[in-house]
Design a protein around this motif. Structure first.
Motif, short mmCIF file in Angstrom:
data_model
loop_
_atom_site.label_atom_id
_atom_site.label_comp_id
_atom_site.label_asym_id
_atom_site.label_seq_id
_atom_site.Cartn_x
_atom_site.Cartn_y
_atom_site.Cartn_z
N CYS A 234 2.62 8.40 5.55
CA CYS A 234 1.64 8.00 6.60
C CYS A 234 0.37 7.46 6.07
O CYS A 234 -0.28 6.60 6.12
N LEU B 190 -1.35 3.90 6.02
CA LEU B 190 -2.64 3.83 6.82
C LEU B 190 -3.66 3.23 5.96
O LEU B 190 -4.40 2.48 6.36
N GLN C 124 -8.45 10.95 5.79
CA GLN C 124 -8.03 11.71 6.78
C GLN C 124 -8.06 13.19 6.31
O GLN C 124 -7.80 13.41 5.03
N GLU D 148 -9.38 12.19 11.66
CA GLU D 148 -8.26 12.44 12.23
C GLU D 148 -7.92 11.14 13.42
O GLU D 148 -8.51 10.44 13.25
N ALA E 38 -0.92 2.06 14.80
CA ALA E 38 -0.79 2.86 13.62
C ALA E 38 0.31 2.61 13.09
O ALA E 38 1.50 2.10 13.61
N GLU F 101 -9.09 5.65 13.82
CA GLU F 101 -9.36 6.94 13.21
C GLU F 101 -10.68 7.41 13.85
O GLU F 101 -11.65 6.64 14.25
N TYR G 195 -5.12 7.77 14.16
CA TYR G 195 -5.09 6.81 13.59
C TYR G 195 -5.47 5.35 14.15
O TYR G 195 -5.60 4.29 13.45
N CYS H 242 3.33 7.19 10.98
CA CYS H 242 2.65 8.61 11.13
C CYS H 242 2.83 9.34 12.55
O CYS H 242 3.17 8.56 13.69
N THR I 206 0.21 15.01 9.43
CA THR I 206 -0.19 13.82 8.53
C THR I 206 0.74 14.02 7.12
O THR I 206 0.75 14.97 6.43
#
Length: 598
Positions: A229, A233, A497, A434, A216, A439, A436, A220, A225
């Protein structure tokens, strides 16, 4: 298209000499929704707002045009319609307008010309309740949810003269008992900043050598969050917008939710320092307010999320009025409960429209009368035809909140509860994830809720998604047999997310989640793809779904295969390879989307 005094006088005179009232036929009838209680008659002298939705001559042609301009295989791809192109398709037949106005005049009712829609397909008037009862043969009464003192004026049934049925889709607000709810999990005050958190640094954002051992982004955090991040991401951190002045992002604001300017600046000072000073624009619709003394978590979440991820692309917050409760003292209920139509009508009347609109609100589909749902969904299609990517959050109760999954048609059947406008086939609906690496679909254990997903009971699966939805439904076998519509429009389409966002509300840092967070995040990513297209001399994307389901979704999104949309005291629909009714095709990869949607 204004009524002159002479014309109005002639109409009134015609009404005065008209034949006796024609036969009335029931136009719409509903059962009292679960949890609603009739509190009594509407006090004499009360004036109520009525909206008459006239049938649109070119609704089918509009949907065909939407698909044509949204399909890269079409010669019309990207040739979005203008305001007047759309208005011409939405306009009712002249005989429909004439018939409704004659009928209104026969009851001594004058149209509110200023409230008429741009296309002329909505006619409005303020009507004394005594006349409204007579005109519609309707028992208007005061209603409230059990245990809630807020009151609205509604009727369970209304009728129209026989000859008006072919000209009128609906009269509102009559049978619409729902109200949009923010798709947001409860916020929680951050007493101390999460371990590992540090303010963003201007110019920071390179993903090079910034991946932790779990795979990840290193920035993050497990407990929060952050915007940095999300940018790393979804691979937007290194992209610098090249044509930010050529588009703007729209943010829907309902339920007296107001973003706070000082909160935004405090947020940017720690989450996107190079954007400090950036400010959203504000537009009031139907008297929507901008009360800076009442910062709203939902509004702040939307505005801050888009500002930090799409900067410097401009954004506009649309504050839509319409929720104040009825009280007998005012004798004029202002709660029309038509927030979607109010906003979308306003946008359709503008020459310049947003490239993307993010709406983080929704109702249980069954609380929205079918004629109203069809009408609003048609307006979403109209905006899509004009080049607007209409994004909606999928909801926060999985397939339905536990212990509430019963039909409200008087039969009390056990059933899953799809959400609206998430279920509209012309919307792009966003679910939530949710963690990373990888996910997963958001869960109640961590995110505090389950992302909404399911199948519409109003709208059939559109052609562009039939193959994907059919394959998924087949994989379920007989699971949940009879609890959902196997032939319905499946949602969500995509995800992002939606857990533990760190934002500022009331000058304090709070954690907040929900598909309310997912929708503006995906909207920000799409606005950056639009920027790349605009810089290359191409039009904005507009309606996304045909391209997503034609292969782009599976190729340019991060497939989510773990988790479910638990609800209705079940595990709900499971995430799966490819499209599923929890996270759609998955979360954005900006670099892949930019290439695939170039």
């Amino acid at each position: 298209m204004r009524l002159t005094l002479t014309t109005l006088a002639l109409l009134l005179a015609a009404g005065a000499s008209a034949a006796p009232s024609p036969a009335m036929l029931v136009k719409e009838s509903v059962a009292a929704p679960r949890g609603w209680v009739r509190r009594g008659d509407v006090p004499a002298g009360t004036t109520i707002p009525l909206s008459f939705a006239l049938k649109q001559r070119g609704a089918a042609e509009l949907e065909a045009a939407l698909l044509a301009v949204s399909d890269p295989a079409s010669a019309r791809y990207g040739q979005h319609l203008t305001r007047d192109d759309v208005a011409a398709l939405l306009a009712p037949a002249p005989e429909a307008q004439q018939a409704v106005r004659r009928w209104m005049a026969s009851h001594g009712i004058e149209e509110d010309v200023e409230a008429r829609s741009y296309a002329g397909d909505w006619i409005r008037a303020r009507v004394p309740v005594e006349k409204a009862r007579d005109m519609l043969d309707a028992d208007f009464a005061v209603w409230a949810r059990d245990g809630d003192e807020r009151q609205i004026v509604r009727a369970l049934q209304y009728s129209l003269p026989r000859e008006l049925h072919e000209h009128v889709d609906l009269v509102g607000p009559t049978t619409y008992f729902g109200e949009p709810l923010a798709h947001r999990a409860p916020s929680r005050l951050v007493e101390t900043m999460p371990e590992g958190w540090k303010p963003a640094v201007a110019g920071a954002g390179s993903r090079v050598a910034a991946i932790n051992v779990a795979g990840a982004p290193a920035v993050c955090l497990t407990a929060s969050t952050t915007m940095q991040c999300l940018r790393e991401l979804y691979k937007t951190a290194d992209y610098k917008p090249q044509a930010p002045g050529k588009q703007f992002i729209g943010i829907s604001g309902f339920l007296e939710q107001y973003p706070n300017a000082q909160d935004l600046q405090q947020f940017l000072a720690t989450e996107r320092t190079d954007a400090v000073g950036y400010m959203y624009n504000f537009t009031s619709i139907d008297g929507g307010l901008n009360d800076q003394s009442m910062p709203g978590v939902e509004a702040n979440l939307d505005v801050q999320t888009i500002a930090a991820q799409a900067y410097p692309i401009p954004s506009t917050f649309y504050s839509v009025a319409g929720r104040p409760p009825f009280t007998a003292d005012t004798n004029t209920p202002t709660n029309t409960n038509e927030p979607y139509a109010s906003e979308f009508e306003y946008l359709l009347a503008q020459r310049s429209v947003p490239s993307v609109v993010s709406t983080s609100y929704g109702d249980d589909e069954q609380t929205v009368p079918t004629p109203y749902a069809l009408r609003v969904c048609g307006e979403i299609a109209a905006l899509g035809a004009r080049g607007v990517s209409m994004l909606f959050s999928s909801g926060d109760f999985g397939v339905g909140a536990d212990n509430t999954c019963f039909s409200n048609d008087g039969k009390n059947r056990t059933t899953f509860l799809p959400a609206f406008p998430a279920s509209c086939p012309w919307a792009t609906t966003v679910g939530a994830t949710e963690a990373y690496a990888p996910e997963v679909a958001v869960s109640k254990k961590i995110g505090g809720y389950f992302g909404g997903g399911g199948f519409s009971n109003i709208f059939p699966a559109p052609g562009y998604q039939k193959a994907a939805v059919s394959a998924y439904v087949k994989s379920l076998g007989n699971q949940y047999q009879g609890l959902y519509n196997k032939n319905g429009r499946g949602y969500p389409d995509v995800a992002a997310q939606g857990s533990r966002y760190l934002i500022v509300d009331g000058h304090r840092y709070v954690h907040v989640g929900g598909t309310s967070a997912s929708s503006p995040t995906f909207a920000a990513v799409i606005s950056l793809v639009n920027d790349a297209r605009l810089a290359a001399g191409k039009p904005v994307l507009g309606f996304l779904n045909p391209r997503l389901y034609a292969g782009v979704g599976a190729a340019a999104l991060n497939d989510i295969t773990s988790g479910s949309s638990a609800g209705c005291n079940t595990a709900g629909f499971p995430a799966a390879k490819g499209w599923d009714a929890v996270t759609g095709f998955g979360t954005p990869d900006f670099e892949k989307l930019r290439t695939a949607l170039a």
